[in-house]
Write a protein that holds these residues in place. Structure first.
Motif, PDB file in Angstrom:
ATOM      1  N   PRO A  12      -2.579 -31.975  11.701  1.00 21.02           N
ATOM      2  CA  PRO A  12      -1.282 -31.254  12.298  1.00 21.02           C
ATOM      3  C   PRO A  12      -0.764 -30.034  11.569  1.00 21.02           C
ATOM      4  CG  PRO A  12      -0.635 -33.447  11.380  1.00 21.02           C
ATOM      5  CD  PRO A  12      -2.046 -33.305  11.281  1.00 21.02           C
ATOM      6  N   ASN A  13      -1.014 -30.038  10.155  1.00 24.08           N
ATOM      7  CA  ASN A  13      -0.456 -28.767   9.642  1.00 24.08           C
ATOM      8  C   ASN A  13      -1.430 -28.146   8.801  1.00 24.08           C
ATOM      9  OD1 ASN A  13       2.099 -29.643   9.652  1.00 24.08           O
ATOM     10  ND2 ASN A  13       2.033 -31.552   8.087  1.00 24.08           N
ATOM     11  N   ARG A  14      -2.842 -28.164   9.310  1.00 27.86           N
ATOM     12  CA  ARG A  14      -3.754 -27.445   8.752  1.00 27.86           C
ATOM     13  C   ARG A  14      -4.554 -26.633   9.940  1.00 27.86           C
ATOM     14  NH1 ARG A  14      -9.034 -29.140   4.881  1.00 27.86           N
ATOM     15  NH2 ARG A  14      -9.501 -27.152   4.351  1.00 27.86           N
ATOM     16  N   SER A  17      -7.661 -21.755  12.848  1.00 29.54           N
ATOM     17  CA  SER A  17      -7.507 -20.703  13.005  1.00 29.54           C
ATOM     18  C   SER A  17      -7.191 -19.575  11.625  1.00 29.54           C
ATOM     19  CB  SER A  17      -6.791 -19.811  14.130  1.00 29.54           C
ATOM     20  OG  SER A  17      -7.304 -20.690  15.489  1.00 29.54           O
ATOM     21  N   ILE A  18      -8.051 -18.769  11.058  1.00 25.85           N
ATOM     22  CA  ILE A  18      -7.843 -18.121   9.886  1.00 25.85           C
ATOM     23  C   ILE A  18      -7.862 -16.633  10.395  1.00 25.85           C
ATOM     24  CG2 ILE A  18      -8.226 -19.840   8.310  1.00 25.85           C
ATOM     25  CD1 ILE A  18     -11.178 -18.903   8.372  1.00 25.85           C
ATOM     26  N   PRO A  19      -7.476 -15.768   9.206  1.00 26.00           N
ATOM     27  CA  PRO A  19      -7.584 -14.414   9.509  1.00 26.00           C
ATOM     28  C   PRO A  19      -8.891 -14.034   9.900  1.00 26.00           C
ATOM     29  CG  PRO A  19      -6.403 -15.042   7.510  1.00 26.00           C
ATOM     30  CD  PRO A  19      -7.016 -16.104   7.990  1.00 26.00           C
ATOM     31  N   ALA A  20      -8.852 -12.909  10.883  1.00 25.89           N
ATOM     32  CA  ALA A  20      -9.841 -12.545  11.473  1.00 25.89           C
ATOM     33  C   ALA A  20     -10.806 -11.935  10.668  1.00 25.89           C
ATOM     34  CB  ALA A  20      -9.440 -11.150  12.433  1.00 25.89           C
ATOM     35  N   ILE A  92       1.358 -16.098   6.375  1.00 24.26           N
ATOM     36  CA  ILE A  92       1.942 -17.190   6.454  1.00 24.26           C
ATOM     37  C   ILE A  92       0.776 -18.281   5.737  1.00 24.26           C
ATOM     38  CG2 ILE A  92       2.649 -19.268   7.686  1.00 24.26           C
ATOM     39  CD1 ILE A  92       3.194 -17.543   9.852  1.00 24.26           C
ATOM     40  N   PRO A  93       1.213 -19.194   4.566  1.00 25.45           N
ATOM     41  CA  PRO A  93       0.117 -20.208   3.953  1.00 25.45           C
ATOM     42  C   PRO A  93      -0.509 -20.934   5.246  1.00 25.45           C
ATOM     43  CG  PRO A  93       2.225 -20.182   2.922  1.00 25.45           C
ATOM     44  CD  PRO A  93       2.451 -19.325   4.029  1.00 25.45           C
ATOM     45  N   ASP A  94      -1.740 -21.040   4.897  1.00 24.23           N
ATOM     46  CA  ASP A  94      -2.457 -21.854   5.905  1.00 24.23           C
ATOM     47  C   ASP A  94      -1.845 -23.157   6.328  1.00 24.23           C
ATOM     48  OD1 ASP A  94      -4.217 -19.729   6.106  1.00 24.23           O
ATOM     49  OD2 ASP A  94      -5.908 -20.496   4.855  1.00 24.23           O
ATOM     50  N   ASN A  95      -1.279 -23.714   5.341  1.00 23.45           N
ATOM     51  CA  ASN A  95      -0.824 -25.317   5.579  1.00 23.45           C
ATOM     52  C   ASN A  95       0.499 -25.340   6.600  1.00 23.45           C
ATOM     53  OD1 ASN A  95       0.674 -24.411   3.730  1.00 23.45           O
ATOM     54  ND2 ASN A  95       0.410 -26.430   2.307  1.00 23.45           N
ATOM     55  N   GLU A  96       1.028 -24.056   6.635  1.00 21.14           N
ATOM     56  CA  GLU A  96       2.383 -23.833   7.475  1.00 21.14           C
ATOM     57  C   GLU A  96       2.217 -23.092   8.848  1.00 21.14           C
ATOM     58  OE1 GLU A  96       5.222 -22.073   4.845  1.00 21.14           O
ATOM     59  OE2 GLU A  96       4.901 -23.071   3.221  1.00 21.14           O
ATOM     60  N   ARG A  97       0.765 -22.619   9.124  1.00 29.42           N
ATOM     61  CA  ARG A  97       0.595 -21.968  10.386  1.00 29.42           C
ATOM     62  C   ARG A  97       1.158 -22.908  11.661  1.00 29.42           C
ATOM     63  NH1 ARG A  97      -1.648 -17.260   9.704  1.00 29.42           N
ATOM     64  NH2 ARG A  97      -2.354 -16.686   7.563  1.00 29.42           N
ATOM     65  N   ILE A  98       0.520 -23.954  11.735  1.00 28.36           N
ATOM     66  CA  ILE A  98       0.811 -24.621  12.901  1.00 28.36           C
ATOM     67  C   ILE A  98       2.346 -25.028  12.945  1.00 28.36           C
ATOM     68  CG2 ILE A  98       0.543 -27.257  13.749  1.00 28.36           C
ATOM     69  CD1 ILE A  98      -1.742 -25.530  14.569  1.00 28.36           C
ATOM     70  N   ASN A  99       2.849 -25.592  11.781  1.00 31.87           N
ATOM     71  CA  ASN A  99       4.428 -25.573  11.901  1.00 31.87           C
ATOM     72  C   ASN A  99       5.063 -24.396  12.296  1.00 31.87           C
ATOM     73  OD1 ASN A  99       4.451 -28.592  11.456  1.00 31.87           O
ATOM     74  ND2 ASN A  99       4.704 -28.046   9.250  1.00 31.87           N
ATOM     75  N   ALA A 100       4.726 -23.430  11.971  1.00 31.53           N
ATOM     76  CA  ALA A 100       5.490 -21.904  12.323  1.00 31.53           C
ATOM     77  C   ALA A 100       5.192 -21.787  13.849  1.00 31.53           C
ATOM     78  CB  ALA A 100       4.976 -20.730  11.427  1.00 31.53           C
ATOM     79  N   GLY A 111       1.710 -31.026  19.592  1.00 36.63           N
ATOM     80  CA  GLY A 111       0.553 -31.094  20.452  1.00 36.63           C
ATOM     81  C   GLY A 111       0.386 -29.834  21.038  1.00 36.63           C
ATOM     82  N   THR A 112       1.239 -28.853  21.641  1.00 36.44           N
ATOM     83  CA  THR A 112       0.939 -27.699  22.032  1.00 36.44           C
ATOM     84  C   THR A 112       0.419 -26.772  21.151  1.00 36.44           C
ATOM     85  OG1 THR A 112       2.799 -28.129  23.796  1.00 36.44           O
ATOM     86  CG2 THR A 112       2.063 -25.850  23.408  1.00 36.44           C
ATOM     87  N   ALA A 113       0.978 -26.791  19.884  1.00 35.55           N
ATOM     88  CA  ALA A 113       0.449 -25.632  18.929  1.00 35.55           C
ATOM     89  C   ALA A 113      -0.879 -26.071  18.531  1.00 35.55           C
ATOM     90  CB  ALA A 113       1.354 -25.740  17.787  1.00 35.55           C
ATOM     91  N   ASN A 114      -1.299 -27.643  18.358  1.00 36.43           N
ATOM     92  CA  ASN A 114      -2.603 -27.719  18.164  1.00 36.43           C
ATOM     93  C   ASN A 114      -3.663 -27.408  19.143  1.00 36.43           C
ATOM     94  OD1 ASN A 114      -2.861 -29.041  15.323  1.00 36.43           O
ATOM     95  ND2 ASN A 114      -1.999 -30.750  15.800  1.00 36.43           N
TER      96      ASN A 114
END
Length: 330
Positions: A12-14, A17-20, A92-100, A111-114
């Motif tokens: 959930p926190n990783r 999707s990473i920079p293009a 944003i740090p990768d491990n904070e992207r989903i939470n953001a 759920g929606t973010a994932n």
């Protein structure tokens, strides 16, 4: 198309999707990460996925076209554009992207973010989910993007090929049955959060999820809509839904999608929350077949042609706690 047969298990926190891309070292001597190929980006995206099918990987040229379209989506604030902004573009740090991303939608669960992350992985890297509802929604989203943006013939053909692969997943009856089992487990998991709480609940049936009654328009700000029951319970939301759906005439096992919980005490006019939901849905033109009809039947006037995105927006406006029980889309 290859398949990884491991069980689904999202981190959930990783963010997968990473920079293009990344830029070379700058004149002031600072060094940015090296530019990654499309294949390397896909490999990194797969690190947080344990159950998937692989479609056609876009070439470097096609990947650039797709990312350019998504960048335009981010400027227009479509849901997929907002996801691209937080999961790819923002510093944003990768491990904070989903939470953001989750916080940007006001959701209490990931759920929606994932789900939106899986949409991006499918569009950008040809990584497909092993879930029928998600596969159908991603196919519809790609079609919507193709209507709104210009692509070269080769990129257009690749996207069509991946749409066909997603639609094949969406029609797989075995995957559909697995999805139903997971939905029932999600309901049981949410039960503790719902006990003794009052609020609005939303459920529908798998047929309506597979076959939207109102397919998306040109703008992704108007997502697919389908029939959903929007009701209210002062306590025992799951018990209330079970009372409504365990009749012998019900054709399928229902899918409970959301609970929007009140934070007011029970002496307040909690029924007003339901009336506000219904009034806003009516005003937006989401009224179901029985609303306003002279042939209205008991319970039938709580069905609406709507989407969880729209319902979530109402809940945020009314400052309700959003509980994602089953997140098929957005």
């Amino acid at each position: 198309m290859s398949t990884d047969s491991a069980q689904e298990g999202e981190a959930p926190n990783r963010a997968s999707s990473i920079p293009a891309n990344s830029t070379p070292a700058q004149a002031d001597g600072t060094h940015n990460p090296p530019v990654l190929s499309r294949a390397e980006l896909r490999t990194r995206a797969l690190e947080s996925r344990s159950s998937y099918e692989l479609g056609e990987l876009p070439s470097e040229e096609a990947g650039t076209e797709i990312d350019d379209a998504l960048r335009l989506e981010s400027q227009n604030d479509s849901s997929i554009g907002i996801a691209y902004k937080f999961l790819v573009l923002e510093d944003i740090p990768d491990n904070e992207r989903i939470n953001a991303l989750r916080e940007s939608f006001g959701h209490t669960g990931p759920g929606t973010a994932n789900g939106l992350r899986q949409h991006l992985d499918a569009i950008r890297f040809g990584i497909f989910p092993q879930g029928t509802s998600m596969a159908r929604q991603i196919a519809a989203r790609i079609k919507s993007i193709m209507r709104r943006h210009e692509f070269s013939d080769s990129t257009f053909a690749l996207l069509q090929q991946n749409i066909a692969a997603l639609e094949k997943i969406a029609s797989d009856i075995n995957l559909f049955e697995d999805e139903q089992i997971k939905a029932e487990a999600a309901e049981k998991y949410a039960d503790d959060k719902l006990k003794g709480r009052s609020g609005v609940y939303v459920f529908t049936y798998p047929h309506y999820m597979r076959h939207p009654t109102h397919e998306s328009a040109e703008s992704e700000k108007m997502p697919d809509r389908t029939l959903m029951k929007v009701g209210f319970s002062n306590s025992g939301i799951l018990k209330r839904v079970n009372q409504e759906t365990r009749a012998t005439g019900v054709p399928e096992h229902r899918r409970i999608l959301r609970a929007y919980l009140t934070v007011i005490d029970k002496t307040s006019s909690s029924k007003e929350i339901e009336r506000q939901f219904h009034r806003l849905l009516d005003t937006a033109g989401h009224a179901g077949p029985k609303r306003g009809s002279t042939e209205r039947q008991m319970g039938g006037n709580e069905w609406f042609y709507t989407s969880v995105e729209f319902l979530d927006a109402i809940a945020e406006t009314l400052k309700l706690e959003i509980i994602e029980i089953d997140a098929p889309e957005l």
